[in-house]
Scaffold this motif. Structure first.
Motif, PDB file in Angstrom:
ATOM      1  N   ALA A 185       0.837  -1.202   0.000  1.00 34.10           N
ATOM      2  CA  ALA A 185       0.000   0.000   0.000  1.00 34.10           C
ATOM      3  C   ALA A 185       0.865   1.243   0.000  1.00 34.10           C
ATOM      4  O   ALA A 185       1.822   1.343   0.789  1.00 34.10           O
ATOM      5  CB  ALA A 185      -0.931   0.003   1.206  1.00 34.10           C
ATOM      6  N   ARG A 186       0.533   2.214  -0.871  1.00 32.69           N
ATOM      7  CA  ARG A 186       1.313   3.438  -0.982  1.00 32.69           C
ATOM      8  C   ARG A 186       0.375   4.619  -1.166  1.00 32.69           C
ATOM      9  O   ARG A 186      -0.684   4.497  -1.763  1.00 32.69           O
ATOM     10  CB  ARG A 186       2.270   3.369  -2.178  1.00 32.69           C
ATOM     11  N   GLY A 187       0.784   5.763  -0.669  1.00 31.67           N
ATOM     12  CA  GLY A 187       0.017   6.988  -0.868  1.00 31.67           C
ATOM     13  C   GLY A 187       0.849   8.014  -1.614  1.00 31.67           C
ATOM     14  O   GLY A 187       2.028   8.194  -1.316  1.00 31.67           O
ATOM     15  N   TYR A 188       0.224   8.699  -2.567  1.00 31.45           N
ATOM     16  CA  TYR A 188       0.934   9.697  -3.367  1.00 31.45           C
ATOM     17  C   TYR A 188       0.371  11.106  -3.199  1.00 31.45           C
ATOM     18  O   TYR A 188       0.813  12.029  -3.864  1.00 31.45           O
ATOM     19  CB  TYR A 188       0.902   9.301  -4.843  1.00 31.45           C
ATOM     20  N   GLY A 189      -0.617  11.249  -2.308  1.00 27.09           N
ATOM     21  CA  GLY A 189      -1.178  12.579  -2.073  1.00 27.09           C
ATOM     22  C   GLY A 189      -1.717  13.201  -3.350  1.00 27.09           C
ATOM     23  O   GLY A 189      -2.420  12.563  -4.124  1.00 27.09           O
ATOM     24  N   GLU A 190      -1.368  14.466  -3.562  1.00 24.07           N
ATOM     25  CA  GLU A 190      -1.871  15.189  -4.726  1.00 24.07           C
ATOM     26  C   GLU A 190      -0.971  15.044  -5.947  1.00 24.07           C
ATOM     27  O   GLU A 190      -1.233  15.646  -6.991  1.00 24.07           O
ATOM     28  CB  GLU A 190      -2.029  16.671  -4.380  1.00 24.07           C
ATOM     29  N   ARG A 191       0.081  14.241  -5.830  1.00 27.17           N
ATOM     30  CA  ARG A 191       0.969  14.009  -6.967  1.00 27.17           C
ATOM     31  C   ARG A 191       0.292  13.119  -8.003  1.00 27.17           C
ATOM     32  O   ARG A 191      -0.645  12.394  -7.705  1.00 27.17           O
ATOM     33  CB  ARG A 191       2.276  13.350  -6.505  1.00 27.17           C
ATOM     34  N   TYR A 192       0.777  13.196  -9.237  1.00 27.81           N
ATOM     35  CA  TYR A 192       0.295  12.390 -10.356  1.00 27.81           C
ATOM     36  C   TYR A 192      -1.202  12.572 -10.642  1.00 27.81           C
ATOM     37  O   TYR A 192      -1.951  11.595 -10.720  1.00 27.81           O
ATOM     38  CB  TYR A 192       0.609  10.910 -10.126  1.00 27.81           C
ATOM     39  N   PRO A 193      -1.659  13.812 -10.782  1.00 27.44           N
ATOM     40  CA  PRO A 193      -3.068  14.014 -11.143  1.00 27.44           C
ATOM     41  C   PRO A 193      -3.337  13.492 -12.554  1.00 27.44           C
ATOM     42  O   PRO A 193      -2.456  13.508 -13.419  1.00 27.44           O
ATOM     43  CB  PRO A 193      -3.231  15.532 -11.065  1.00 27.44           C
ATOM     44  N   VAL A 194      -4.571  13.044 -12.775  1.00 26.45           N
ATOM     45  CA  VAL A 194      -4.973  12.578 -14.101  1.00 26.45           C
ATOM     46  C   VAL A 194      -5.891  13.584 -14.785  1.00 26.45           C
ATOM     47  O   VAL A 194      -6.303  13.379 -15.930  1.00 26.45           O
ATOM     48  CB  VAL A 194      -5.672  11.209 -14.011  1.00 26.45           C
ATOM     49  N   ALA A 195      -6.221  14.660 -14.076  1.00 24.86           N
ATOM     50  CA  ALA A 195      -7.098  15.695 -14.619  1.00 24.86           C
ATOM     51  C   ALA A 195      -6.732  17.031 -13.985  1.00 24.86           C
ATOM     52  O   ALA A 195      -5.897  17.109 -13.080  1.00 24.86           O
ATOM     53  CB  ALA A 195      -8.564  15.352 -14.367  1.00 24.86           C
ATOM     54  N   ASP A 196      -7.383  18.092 -14.438  1.00 28.15           N
ATOM     55  CA  ASP A 196      -7.082  19.453 -13.996  1.00 28.15           C
ATOM     56  C   ASP A 196      -7.703  19.726 -12.629  1.00 28.15           C
ATOM     57  O   ASP A 196      -8.927  19.657 -12.454  1.00 28.15           O
ATOM     58  CB  ASP A 196      -7.622  20.441 -15.031  1.00 28.15           C
ATOM     59  N   ASN A 197      -6.866  20.015 -11.635  1.00 22.50           N
ATOM     60  CA  ASN A 197      -7.365  20.318 -10.294  1.00 22.50           C
ATOM     61  C   ASN A 197      -8.086  21.655 -10.203  1.00 22.50           C
ATOM     62  O   ASN A 197      -8.673  21.979  -9.168  1.00 22.50           O
ATOM     63  CB  ASN A 197      -6.205  20.298  -9.291  1.00 22.50           C
TER      64      ASN A 197
END
Length: 219
Positions: A185-197
């Protein structure tokens, strides 16, 4: 000419297998079939090269069959797992993507967790039960559960939330029969978005948990 015809027949038999995509209902050639086709060609060429002139026809066919079986290998295993996952998850809102010998399950945050919570929604339990059933059956794979958030809130908060959510999903899979030694299990927070925040729709896509299933070569 006869040798060429024999080779083409062998390759066609091995690599011509197609499956039906349960979402689009369209025929598609599986990854195993593609790998088998490549293996069949290589095996047939090798079979022809090492066989005597008298036995060359048999050598081509045997080489194609053996090469096709080796080429199919892990691809066939993952094809079967992908087909069952698509069947179990159809209509649930969970996306299923295939990338070579890996499968990615994309679980939107709005159906997996309540807002700003790391507790799996009880309505999502049956979906995770279905995923767990398939993963337990196909036990020769490694599993990464990855959590992601949008960019709202602090970086630290988002990182922690993504880690907690990934851990919750991983723990649940372990409880329904998936060997925990296979799961990371890993968490990446707000990194690597797939769409526009910058948009609500984009942020909704970025809030997600992904289960990445990686195949291993079978012995």
């Amino acid at each position: 000419m006869q040798k060429l015809a024999t080779l083409c027949l062998a390759v066609a038999v091995i690599s011509g297998c197609q499956t039906i995509d349960p979402y689009t209902r369209e025929q598609k050639t599986g990854n195993a079939a593609s790998g088998a086709g490549i293996g069949a060609v290589a095996g047939a060429v090798l079979g022809a090269a090492v066989s005597s002139k008298k036995d060359r026809k048999r050598g081509i066919l045997t080489g194609a069959l053996v090469g096709g079986a080796v080429g199919g290998g892990i691809g066939y295993y993952m094809d079967q797992q992908e087909a069952l996952l698509r069947q179990e998850l159809e209509g649930t809102g969970v996306g299923v993507q295939r990338e070579g010998d890996a499968i990615r399950l994309i679980m939107p945050g709005n159906i997996t967790f309540a807002v700003n919570s790391d507790q799996v929604s009880t309505s999502f339990y049956p979906v995770l039960d279905s995923v767990g059933k398939v993963l337990a059956k196909f036990d020769k794979t490694l599993i990464n559960v990855d959590g992601f958030t949008d960019s709202s809130g602090s970086f630290e908060h988002n990182q922690n939330l993504s880690e907690y959510r990934a851990a919750r999903v991983a723990d649940y899979l372990g409880q329904v029969g998936v060997n925990s030694n296979r799961i990371n299990a890993r968490g990446y927070g707000e990194r690597y978005p797939v769409a526009d925040n910058a948009t609500a729709a984009g942020r909704s896509q970025n809030r997600r948990v992904e289960i990445n299933i990686r195949g291993q070569q079978q012995s």
